[in-house]
Design an enzyme around this catalytic site. Structure first.
Site, PDB file in Angstrom:
ATOM      1  CE1 TYR A   1      -3.649   2.560   0.565  1.00 45.34           C
ATOM      2  CE2 TYR A   1      -2.424   3.275   2.499  1.00 45.34           C
ATOM      3  CZ  TYR A   1      -3.448   3.470   1.590  1.00 45.34           C
ATOM      4  OH  TYR A   1      -4.258   4.573   1.697  1.00 45.34           O
TER       5      TYR A   1
ATOM      6  CG  ASP B   1       5.640   3.650   1.166  1.00 46.67           C
ATOM      7  OD1 ASP B   1       5.890   4.219   2.248  1.00 46.67           O
ATOM      8  OD2 ASP B   1       4.491   3.529   0.711  1.00 46.67           O
TER       9      ASP B   1
ATOM     10  CE  LYS C   1       0.791   4.807   8.613  1.00 50.97           C
ATOM     11  NZ  LYS C   1       0.815   4.134   7.321  1.00 50.97           N
TER      12      LYS C   1
HETATM   13  C1  LIG Z   1       0.220   4.596   5.962  1.00 50.27           C
HETATM   14  C2  LIG Z   1       0.987   4.347   4.725  1.00 50.27           C
HETATM   15  C3  LIG Z   1       0.925   5.210   3.619  1.00 50.27           C
HETATM   16  C4  LIG Z   1      -0.062   6.346   3.537  1.00 50.27           C
HETATM   17  O1  LIG Z   1       0.158   7.301   4.521  1.00 50.27           O
HETATM   18  P1  LIG Z   1      -1.061   8.298   4.900  1.00 50.27           P
HETATM   19  O2  LIG Z   1      -0.422   9.251   5.860  1.00 50.27           O
HETATM   20  O3  LIG Z   1      -2.118   7.432   5.499  1.00 50.27           O
HETATM   21  O4  LIG Z   1      -1.494   8.947   3.649  1.00 50.27           O
HETATM   22  C5  LIG Z   1       1.766   4.988   2.557  1.00 50.27           C
HETATM   23  N1  LIG Z   1       2.623   3.957   2.554  1.00 50.27           N
HETATM   24  C6  LIG Z   1       2.703   3.098   3.585  1.00 50.27           C
HETATM   25  C7  LIG Z   1       3.704   1.992   3.543  1.00 50.27           C
HETATM   26  C8  LIG Z   1       1.872   3.249   4.686  1.00 50.27           C
HETATM   27  O5  LIG Z   1       1.932   2.362   5.689  1.00 50.27           O
END
Ligand SMILES: *Cc1c(COP(=O)(O)O)cnc(C)c1O
Length: 422
Positions: free
Chosen positions: A144, A239, A268
């Site tokens: 994701y 990511d 995060k």
């Molecule tokens: C949470 C997450 C996102 C998206 O971040 P948001 O702040 O919710 O837009 C993208 N990549 C990874 C791996 C994530 O865990």
């Protein structure tokens, strides 16, 4: 356990927000419950509207690595608020946060602050395309990367077919340049490069997948991605929105697995609980960003001083207290051992883990999908009824924080070991 007030609030919320929530997983759909409404959270605990206390293993999905409402962070935020909530202009906090990030993740030679992980990854991909002047991107099933159009895709009929949208509202045209490979499967990557190699701008990957449940990379997977992207002059983007400042101490998954990407997205933890995320990478790539270069990316609230001060407070503590990571590892291992002792199938990387109700070892999305989500819902309810708050979905991670006490961990191990459902 009484959830009466949460249920009342949920009924009200349904009038205003789709499914009563502002982000789908909060709806508790996959565990057949109505959502808990949270009143407050402190340290390792979280409290719902009915006054129930839980040990919190969601930790806001990662940001709260120091526990809920960490005093130093709250103090920093309060102090910053007094000088103004937003300027829409440069301030020295931005430099301080950037310095800390670059010191810990040196491959982020230049970076930009944005407001969400979605925005960070979306921007990184645009920069990679602008830099390489190529259109195609390669991502992995089950990873994701936020909810931007080109990244919300799943496989069509087979691995190497073109992607189809995972959400209504995304024209197929938008994702015709998104190629999908299988996580932990080098061959699927190799085949795509053989076919499209000189058109691929970037490979985008969660270096440890955590959004199909936790699925760590097999040994040579990340080194292979490094090798093939170099061979074809494509940009390798990690990511690290979940793994940044969590795996590999403050060095992130890149350090943990010994592979250096060209670009990294963070979120995060770096926002310390406020809306802040980051993307960055090699100087020559980041120099493509406007107004220095021709790739446009902007934000009214980007580098917001309050969010920046929360991020700085958290990262400073993490940087100056390496023992935090040792303790996270010990506590997480203890939980993993308890799960394994009753035969649970658990994947763990540092302080994130997932119990899969699945007979196979989960190494990719196709296997993860075969998990028994009903069994997971029972497991979730068993824990919740015993005041343990974990992800209301099989395909999310459990997060351990520095605020979890030995008592919290021992109690959780006992409850896990004494369930009758497995
Ligand atoms: C949470 C997450 C996102 C998206 O971040 P948001 O702040 O919710 O837009 C993208 N990549 C990874 C791996 C994530 O865990």
């Amino acid at each position: 356990m009484n959830y009466k007030k949460s249920e009342e609030l949920y009924k009200k919320a349904l009038n205003f927000m789709p499914a009563g929530v502002n982000s789908p997983v909060r709806a508790f759909n996959s565990v057949n419950m109505t959502p808990l409404f949270i009143e407050s959270a402190k340290g390792s605990k979280i409290y719902d509207a009915d006054g129930n206390e839980y040990i919190d293993y969601i930790c806001s999905w990662g940001p709260n690595i120091l526990g809920n409402a960490c005093p130093e962070v709250v103090e920093a935020v309060k102090k910053t608020c007094e000088s103004g909530l937003t300027f829409g202009a440069c301030h020295k906090g931005e430099i301080e946060l950037a310095e800390i990030i670059k010191r810990n993740i040196p491959s982020m030679e230049m970076l930009r602050l944005v407001n969400s992980g979605t925005e960070a990854v979306m921007s990184a991909v645009r920069v990679a395309r602008g830099y390489t002047r190529r259109d195609k991107i390669l991502k992995f099933e089950g990873c994701y990367h936020g909810h931007s159009d080109g990244l919300l895709v799943k496989a069509g009929s087979g691995l190497l077919t073109n992607a189809i949208p995972e959400s209504a509202g995304i024209p197929e045209d938008y994702i015709k340049n998104t190629l999908l490979a299988e996580y932990n499967n080098k061959e699927s990557v190799e085949n795509l490069f053989k076919q499209y190699g000189n058109e691929i701008a970037c490979v985008l990957v969660e270096p440890c997948a955590a959004n199909m449940g936790v699925v760590p990379p097999v040994d040579d997977f990340l080194p292979y991605l490094r090798y093939i992207t170099e061979k074809y002059n494509a940009v390798l983007i990690f990511d690290e929105v979940i793994t940044g400042f969590r795996l590999g101490g403050t060095g992130g998954a890149g350090k943990y697995y010994g592979v250096t990407p060209d670009m990294t997205a963070l979120g995060k933890i770096v926002g310390g609980g406020m809306p802040l995320a980051v993307y960055g990478g090699k100087r020559k790539i980041m120099e493509c960003v406007a107004p220095l270069g021709s790739v446009y990316q902007a934000g009214t609230l980007s580098g917001n001083p309050v969010a920046v001060s929360a991020g700085i407070a958290v990262l400073k503590i993490l940087e100056n207290s390496p023992e935090i990571y040792e303790n996270l590892e010990k506590k997480s291992r203890k939980l993993e051992d308890a799960m394994k002792s009753v035969g649970l199938n658990v994947n763990r990387a540092g302080s994130i883990m997932t119990v899969f109700f699945n007979d196979e070892k989960v190494i990719n999305y196709n296997i993860a999908k075969k998990s028994d989500t009903k069994k997971y819902a029972e497991y979730f309810k068993h824990l919740l009824e015993h005041n343990i708050y974990t992800a209301p979905s099989q395909f999310e991670a459990m997060f351990i924080s520095n605020a979890h006490t030995d008592e919290d961990i021992d109690y959780t191990c006992d409850i896990i070991k004494n369930s009758v459902i497995y």
